[in-house]
Design an enzyme around this catalytic site. Sequence first.
Site: not given
Lengths: 353, 353, 353
Positions: B200, B241-243
Amino acid sequence: MNNTTCYTLAELAGILGGELHGDPALQIHSLATLQSASEQQLSFFANSRYLQQLRHTRATAVLLTPAHLADCPSAAIVLPDPYLAFARVSQLFDWRAPAAPGVHASAVIADGVVVPADAQIGAHVVVEEGVVLASGVVLGHGCVIGAGCVIGQGTRLEANVTLYPNVRLGAEVLINSGAILGSDGFGFARTAEGWEKICQLGGVVVGDNVEIGAGTTIDRGALDDTRIEAGVKLDNQIQIAHNVVIGRDSAIAGCTAVAGSTKIGARCTIAGMAGITGHLEIADDTHVTAMSLVSKSIPRAGVYSSGTGLEPHQQWKRNVVRFRQLDELARRVRKLERVVELYSTEGQKHDGC
Amino acid sequence: MNNTTCYTLAELAGILGGELHGDPALQIHSLATLQSASEQQLSFFANSRYLQQLRHTRATAVLLTPAHLADCPSAAIVLPDPYLAFARVSQLFDWRAPAAPGVHASAVIADGVVVPADAQIGAHVVVEEGVVLASGVVLGHGCVIGAGCVIGQGTRLEANVTLYPNVRLGAEVLINSGAILGSDGFGFARTAEGWEKICQLGGVVVGDNVEIGAGTTIDRGALDDTRIEAGVKLDNQIQIAHNVVIGRDSAIAGCTAVAGSTKIGARCTIAGMAGITGHLEIADDTHVTAMSLVSKSIPRAGVYSSGTGLEPHQQWKRNVVRFRQLDELARRVRKLERVVELYSTEGQKHDGC
Amino acid sequence: MNNTTCYTLAELAGILGGELHGDPALQIHSLATLQSASEQQLSFFANSRYLQQLRHTRATAVLLTPAHLADCPSAAIVLPDPYLAFARVSQLFDWRAPAAPGVHASAVIADGVVVPADAQIGAHVVVEEGVVLASGVVLGHGCVIGAGCVIGQGTRLEANVTLYPNVRLGAEVLINSGAILGSDGFGFARTAEGWEKICQLGGVVVGDNVEIGAGTTIDRGALDDTRIEAGVKLDNQIQIAHNVVIGRDSAIAGCTAVAGSTKIGARCTIAGMAGITGHLEIADDTHVTAMSLVSKSIPRAGVYSSGTGLEPHQQWKRNVVRFRQLDELARRVRKLERVVELYSTEGQKHDGC
C-alpha cells in the site's frame, strides 16, 4: 505455563465442595475438554450433546452431575453445577501470575502519586498527577493513566490500556489490552459553517468486578458520568457512548455498540454486533440476539431480534427486491381479500336465487 | 477538574453574545443538565421535551430562546441557538489543559526533527525521522509518529495514537487514543497458491479541524491517498479503508465501516454501525440511519435505511422464514390477482347472461 | 519515500516474466493508477471498466494482457495476470524499509531472551521472559510481547501491537498496529449472584504468511488454542473469539466478528461487518457478503447473504412494519388461495350445470 500447578482429586473435591468418586490421590496438572483430555487432566460434562465424548474420555477425572456418573469411565467429582465448578477450578490453573509488587524503572509516575507496596506497575507505564491507586493494583506495560483517575483494590489493567483523566474504577476490575476509557463522547452542535465541539465534561465510573474486553471503548459523559455498574461483563471491541448506563451484572458480547444516553437494565445479555441507538431504556433481564438493531426502548423483559436469515445470494437478491415492495404487496393482498369477500357475498346471493 | 474555573453571568453573556436576565454578578463554576444542576451551575434548554425539567430546574442560570424565558425559574441568557451556545460555553470549562510545552525525557525523537518551542511531547512518545511538527502540537504519552509524517498547527493526539509513515494531518485536528492512521489497506491478488500482497504505497491526508475517535482505523491508500477532508468528525471504532474520500464536514458515528475507494460527499451524516461497500459515490447531504448497509451509490441526497425492526424473538423467527419465501409469496399473490381478475370478467359475463 | 527506487522496463519485464513492448531503457520511479499516472510511472489494466482510462493514460508503461495491447498508448509489459503482476511490482516499491538490526536502548527485554543479530526491536518495546524470537523478526515501537510467546522468522509487528503470554506466530506474519492477540476469551458461568469467570487457559496459534489488520483482536482459547491457519488474511477491527479456527488462505474483511468455537474452512472470503455466531462449521470456499449474519453452519460452498437493501427512509419504515406482519400476511395469502381454489371448483360445477 503453570506447569508446576498440581492438585490431588481430594483437594479439588474439597475446594469445589463435590463428592469424589475414585482415587483421592490422583493428581491433576491441567484442564482439558472431554475430547482432548489425557493423563493428569481434569475435564467437565455440562452439555448432553457431548455424552459420547464423556463415555470415551481419557481424562483422569470429570466434573459432572449425579445423573451422568454411570456414563463416566474415569474418576469423577459429582456436583450440582459442573460448568460453574469448571469455572472455579479454571481459576486455580490460570496463567496470570499473582501481582509481582514493584514499579518498573521505566514507568513514569507523577509526583505525589502513592503506589501501594503490593501494587505492580509495568514497563513504560505513565501515571499522571492526582491518580489514586488502591492496594494490589496491577498496571500492565504501556498503560497510560490520566490525571485524577481512581483505581480500586485488586484491579488489573493488561498491557496498553488507556484511561483518560477522571476515570474511576472499582475493585477487582479486569481491563483487557487496548481498551480505552474516558475518550471524548461524540458531541457537536451544528453551525452555519460546520460543527462546534461540545467538550465532554463528565467522567466514566466503573463498578466492582467488571470485566472489559480488548479494544473496547467507553466514552466519558457530556455532563454527567458514563456508568458501568458492578458485575458487568463487556467483551472485545464494544463501543459505549457518552452517558450510557449499563446495569448490574449485564453481559454484552463483542462488537456491540450502545449509543449515547441509553440505559441498559440489570442482568441483560446482549449478543455480539448488536446496535442500540441513543436515549433508550432497556428493561432488566432483556436478551437481544446477535446483530439486532434496537431502535426503540424495551419496556418488558424478553428475547428480541431483528434482521433476516442467511440465504444463497441469488435467492436473497430476489427477496430483497420483494422486501422493497412489501408495503405494496400487503396492500394488494388486502385488495384481493376485499374482492374475494365481495364475491363470496355475491356467490351466496347467486346460490340463494 | 478545573474547579477554579469561574465566570460571572455578565461575562458569559458577553462571550456568547446573549441577553442576560438576572443578576450579572452571579457566578458559574460548572455546567449541568437541567435535572441535575444546582448552585453555581449553568444549564441549557434546547429540546421542548424537557420543558418540565426547565420549570423545576435549580440551575443558577439557563441558556434558552426568548420563547421559553417565561418558563425559566432562574436567571437566563437568551440567545437564538442555546445548544450551540452550550457547545461554546462547554469549551470554557474543558478539562483539557492548554499545551504544557516541553519534551518528556523518555520520548525518543529522531535526529533532525525540530520540535517547536510551544509543542508538548508526552512520555514514551516515538517520533521517527523526517517528521514535521507545527506550532502548538500536542503528542500524548505513548504516541508513535512514523517517518515523514506532517502534523499541523495546534493538532492534538491523545495517548497511544499510532501514525504510520507518511500521514499528513492539518491544523487543529484532534485524534483520540488508540486511533491508527496509515495502516495497510487490505489489498491482495489471488494466486494459484493463495494471496499475493499488494503493498500500500499511498498515504493518508487529514484536513483541518477533523476529529477522530478512539480506536478508529484509517488505512493508507494503495496508490493514491486516503482523504479525510476538513471539518469531518469521526466517532470511535470506525474503519476507513484504503482510498476512501470523506467530504468536508461529514460526521460518522461509531463502528461504521467504509470499504475501499468509496467517496462520501460533504455534510453527510452516517449513523452508527452502518456498512458502506467499496467503490461507491454518496451524494452530498446524504443521511444514513443506524446499521444500514449501503451497497449501491446514492446519487441523490436524502435519508436512507435498511434492515428490519426489532421483534420478540419467536415472532421474528416466523417472519424470517417468510422472508426467505418472499419472492415466492409475491408470485403467488400475482397469480391470485390474475385468477380473481379472470373471475371478475367471467362474473360480469354471468351477470350479463 | 523510496524516492531513489528505480527500475528500467527491461528489469521489470525480467522480474515479472512479461513481454516488453517499448523502450527497455525507460525508467520507472513509482506506481500509479491509469488516471493519475505520469512520467516515469508504471500502471496496470486489470478491469475492462477502465478501458477509457487505459486509452488516455500518461503512464510511461502499463501492465496488461495481450488482448489490450492495442488500446495502450504507452510502453507495455504483457502478462497473463496484470493484477498479480501489479501486486508483485508493488513490493519492489514498498515504503517498508528492510529490518534495521538492533535493539533500541529504551526496549525492555527479559533476562534470558535471545535477540537474533538480524532482528529489529523498536523503542519502548517490552519482551517478557521465555519469549523466542526467530531470525529477522521486527518488533515496532511500543509492542508488548507476553511471556512465552514464539515469533517466527521474518515476522513483523508494526507499532503498538500487544501479544498476551503464550501466543505463537509462524514465519513471515505481518501484524498491523493496535492488534491484540491472546486476550481473554469471553467465558463466564452464571451464578446465583452474577457471573463466575472461566479463566482462558488456551493460547493463540498463527500460521505462516498470515496478515492481521489494525485493531483486530484474537482471543486465546478457553482450553484448546484459537487457530489462524497459514495464509489467512484478516483486515482491520476484526474480532475472533476463543477457540475459533480459520482455515488456510481464507480472507476476512474489516469489522467482521466470529464467535466462539466456530470453524471457518479454507479459502473462504468473508466480506466486511459480517457476524458469525458460535459453534458453527463453515465449508471450504464459502463466500459471505457484507454485513450478513451467519447463524447456522454452512455445509456447502456457495455465496450467502442476509439483510435487506437500502431504501429511502420513509418507504423503509412502511416495509419494516409489514415485515413484522409477514407471517400473518403469508397466512392470509394461503387462505385466499384456498378460497379461490374452492370458487374455481364451484365455478366448474356451475359451468357444468
